[in-house]
Scaffold this active site. Structure first.
Site, PDB file in Angstrom:
ATOM      1  N   ASN A  13       0.865  -1.182   0.000  1.00 52.15           N
ATOM      2  CA  ASN A  13       0.000   0.000   0.000  1.00 52.15           C
ATOM      3  C   ASN A  13       0.901   1.231   0.000  1.00 52.15           C
ATOM      4  O   ASN A  13       1.453   1.595   1.035  1.00 52.15           O
ATOM      5  CB  ASN A  13      -0.887  -0.035   1.263  1.00 52.15           C
ATOM      6  CG  ASN A  13      -1.734   1.211   1.401  1.00 52.15           C
ATOM      7  OD1 ASN A  13      -1.818   2.029   0.481  1.00 52.15           O
ATOM      8  ND2 ASN A  13      -2.364   1.360   2.561  1.00 52.15           N
ATOM      9  N   TRP A  14       1.040   1.824  -1.157  1.00 56.12           N
ATOM     10  CA  TRP A  14       1.962   2.959  -1.292  1.00 56.12           C
ATOM     11  C   TRP A  14       1.361   4.251  -0.735  1.00 56.12           C
ATOM     12  O   TRP A  14       2.039   5.273  -0.671  1.00 56.12           O
ATOM     13  CB  TRP A  14       2.344   3.162  -2.768  1.00 56.12           C
ATOM     14  CG  TRP A  14       3.167   2.036  -3.345  1.00 56.12           C
ATOM     15  CD1 TRP A  14       3.601   0.909  -2.702  1.00 56.12           C
ATOM     16  CD2 TRP A  14       3.658   1.929  -4.689  1.00 56.12           C
ATOM     17  NE1 TRP A  14       4.333   0.110  -3.561  1.00 56.12           N
ATOM     18  CE2 TRP A  14       4.380   0.719  -4.790  1.00 56.12           C
ATOM     19  CE3 TRP A  14       3.565   2.741  -5.833  1.00 56.12           C
ATOM     20  CZ2 TRP A  14       4.994   0.296  -5.971  1.00 56.12           C
ATOM     21  CZ3 TRP A  14       4.176   2.325  -7.005  1.00 56.12           C
ATOM     22  CH2 TRP A  14       4.889   1.122  -7.078  1.00 56.12           C
ATOM     23  N   LYS A  15       0.104   4.223  -0.384  1.00 53.60           N
ATOM     24  CA  LYS A  15      -0.593   5.401   0.157  1.00 53.60           C
ATOM     25  C   LYS A  15      -0.390   6.612  -0.760  1.00 53.60           C
ATOM     26  O   LYS A  15      -0.274   6.446  -1.970  1.00 53.60           O
ATOM     27  CB  LYS A  15      -0.144   5.676   1.593  1.00 53.60           C
ATOM     28  CG  LYS A  15      -0.262   4.435   2.474  1.00 53.60           C
ATOM     29  CD  LYS A  15      -0.145   4.725   3.936  1.00 53.60           C
ATOM     30  CE  LYS A  15      -0.149   3.418   4.712  1.00 53.60           C
ATOM     31  NZ  LYS A  15      -0.184   3.613   6.148  1.00 53.60           N
ATOM     32  N   HIS A  99      -9.563   0.714   4.830  1.00 58.82           N
ATOM     33  CA  HIS A  99      -8.299   0.928   5.545  1.00 58.82           C
ATOM     34  C   HIS A  99      -8.553   1.834   6.750  1.00 58.82           C
ATOM     35  O   HIS A  99      -9.412   2.726   6.686  1.00 58.82           O
ATOM     36  CB  HIS A  99      -7.278   1.566   4.597  1.00 58.82           C
ATOM     37  CG  HIS A  99      -5.897   1.603   5.173  1.00 58.82           C
ATOM     38  ND1 HIS A  99      -5.500   2.575   6.050  1.00 58.82           N
ATOM     39  CD2 HIS A  99      -4.839   0.773   5.012  1.00 58.82           C
ATOM     40  CE1 HIS A  99      -4.242   2.345   6.404  1.00 58.82           C
ATOM     41  NE2 HIS A  99      -3.821   1.254   5.793  1.00 58.82           N
ATOM     42  N   GLU A 101      -7.088   4.298   7.832  1.00 61.11           N
ATOM     43  CA  GLU A 101      -6.982   5.731   7.532  1.00 61.11           C
ATOM     44  C   GLU A 101      -8.274   6.232   6.883  1.00 61.11           C
ATOM     45  O   GLU A 101      -8.716   7.355   7.136  1.00 61.11           O
ATOM     46  CB  GLU A 101      -5.752   5.992   6.648  1.00 61.11           C
ATOM     47  CG  GLU A 101      -4.469   5.841   7.460  1.00 61.11           C
ATOM     48  CD  GLU A 101      -3.247   5.435   6.654  1.00 61.11           C
ATOM     49  OE1 GLU A 101      -3.264   5.529   5.416  1.00 61.11           O
ATOM     50  OE2 GLU A 101      -2.266   4.998   7.290  1.00 61.11           O
ATOM     51  N   GLU A 171      -5.415  -5.353  10.559  1.00 59.75           N
ATOM     52  CA  GLU A 171      -4.418  -4.305  10.742  1.00 59.75           C
ATOM     53  C   GLU A 171      -4.710  -3.564  12.048  1.00 59.75           C
ATOM     54  O   GLU A 171      -5.512  -2.608  12.055  1.00 59.75           O
ATOM     55  CB  GLU A 171      -4.469  -3.310   9.582  1.00 59.75           C
ATOM     56  CG  GLU A 171      -4.154  -3.922   8.232  1.00 59.75           C
ATOM     57  CD  GLU A 171      -3.575  -2.875   7.293  1.00 59.75           C
ATOM     58  OE1 GLU A 171      -2.434  -3.049   6.876  1.00 59.75           O
ATOM     59  OE2 GLU A 171      -4.248  -1.865   7.034  1.00 59.75           O
ATOM     60  N   GLY A 177       2.244   2.087  10.754  1.00 63.14           N
ATOM     61  CA  GLY A 177       3.160   3.217  10.622  1.00 63.14           C
ATOM     62  C   GLY A 177       3.834   3.621  11.913  1.00 63.14           C
ATOM     63  O   GLY A 177       4.447   4.684  11.988  1.00 63.14           O
ATOM     64  N   SER A 217       3.323  -2.349  10.397  1.00 63.60           N
ATOM     65  CA  SER A 217       4.775  -2.348  10.635  1.00 63.60           C
ATOM     66  C   SER A 217       5.442  -3.681  10.292  1.00 63.60           C
ATOM     67  O   SER A 217       6.377  -4.091  10.977  1.00 63.60           O
ATOM     68  CB  SER A 217       5.076  -1.924  12.073  1.00 63.60           C
ATOM     69  OG  SER A 217       4.664  -0.573  12.286  1.00 63.60           O
ATOM     70  N   GLY A 238       2.737  -1.244   4.344  1.00 64.22           N
ATOM     71  CA  GLY A 238       2.748   0.180   4.033  1.00 64.22           C
ATOM     72  C   GLY A 238       4.168   0.661   3.789  1.00 64.22           C
ATOM     73  O   GLY A 238       4.733   0.494   2.710  1.00 64.22           O
ATOM     74  N   GLY A 239       4.780   1.236   4.815  1.00 61.78           N
ATOM     75  CA  GLY A 239       6.092   1.871   4.681  1.00 61.78           C
ATOM     76  C   GLY A 239       7.138   1.013   3.979  1.00 61.78           C
ATOM     77  O   GLY A 239       7.853   1.498   3.086  1.00 61.78           O
TER      78      GLY A 239
END
Ligand code: PEP
Length: 257
Positions: A13-15, A99, A101, A171, A177, A217, A238-239
């Site tokens: 997930n590159w956001k 998600h 977010e 998640e 994150g 993470s 993610g990251g």
């Protein structure tokens, strides 16, 4: 190592990160290293405006394309929205829905996620439906209640044959994150719960075939311990998905002999 019949899936997930050139380069680097991850299915979820660029970069490679969100309608007067058939048109196979977010920052409810999940399944997209508790909810001992409500609400009324195509991502919000990963035992406990809930929504054999990803993470150094859990079938990353080497190392941890 898990002997699960479910084929592992690792999605990035590159956001809202990268620009067009770096999206193209990152996708090309994932394609170049793809051979090392065996049968693990890789999915790249770039920002919507780069879906076509990334789709071109991964064409014919076996790496799949996914979106990060979509509308719950097939077309119409919904300014600024993107319809499920448009994602298919761009070559998407997957779409991340609900998600944390989206839930926390844009007010998406379980009913919204349910409507989007149905709208994704209708034309043939595979939804990756996210659930997970906040730190406060975990500390209050409400994790199981919160996840149960989210799973039941997000997947309500979907027939078993359709539910079989859904991917669920657990998640925990406190792990996204933050660098605080759930322990493998904490993650497995919730994944087991989710599989039981899926059995209740469909039946045990359908539930046994549904992939449940862990997200929060995930890094190359913690992926193997998560991958060893019976009900963890992959990762939503993610990251670490913004670095090809890290993303591929995570995927490798989910590869089977
Ligand atoms: C995510 O946003 O889905 C996620 C899991 O992020 P991170 O890996 O950075 O925690």
């Amino acid at each position: 190592m898990s002997r699960s019949p479910r084929s592992p899936l690792v999605a990035g997930n590159w956001k809202m990160n990268l620009d067009r050139a770096s999206a193209r380069h990152l996708a090309a680097a994932v394609v170049a290293g793809r051979g090392a991850v065996g049968t693990v299915e890789l999915v790249l979820c770039p920002p919507a405006v780069y879906l076509e660029t990334v789709g071109d970069a991964i064409a014919g490679s076996g790496v799949a394309l996914g979106a990060q969100n979509m509308a719950d309608k097939p077309a119409g007067a919904f300014t600024g929205e993107i319809a499920p058939p448009m994602l298919l048109d761009l070559g998407c196979r997957y779409v991340i829905l609900g998600h944390s977010e989206r839930r926390a920052l844009y007010g998406e409810t379980d009913a919204d996620v349910n409507a989007k999940t149905r709208a994704a399944l209708a034309p043939g997209l595979v939804p990756i439906v996210c659930v997970g508790e906040t730190l406060e909810e975990r500390e209050q001992g409400r994790t199981a209640d919160v996840v149960t409500t989210q799973v039941r609400g997000s997947l309500a009324g979907i027939p078993p044959a359709e539910l079989a195509r859904v991917v669920v991502a657990y998640e925990p919000v406190w792990a996204i994150g933050t660098g605080k990963v759930a322990t493998p035992a904490q993650a497995q406990e919730v994944h087991g719960l989710v599989r039981g809930l899926l059995g209740g929504l469909a039946d045990a054999s359908t539930a046994a075939g549904i992939r449940i990803l862990y997200g929060g993470s995930v890094k190359p150094d913690n992926a193997a311990a998560l991958a060893a859990q019976a009900d963890i079938d992959g990762a939503l990353v993610g990251g670490a998905s913004l670095k090809a080497d890290d993303f591929l190392a995570i995927a490798q941890a989910f590869a089977r002999d």
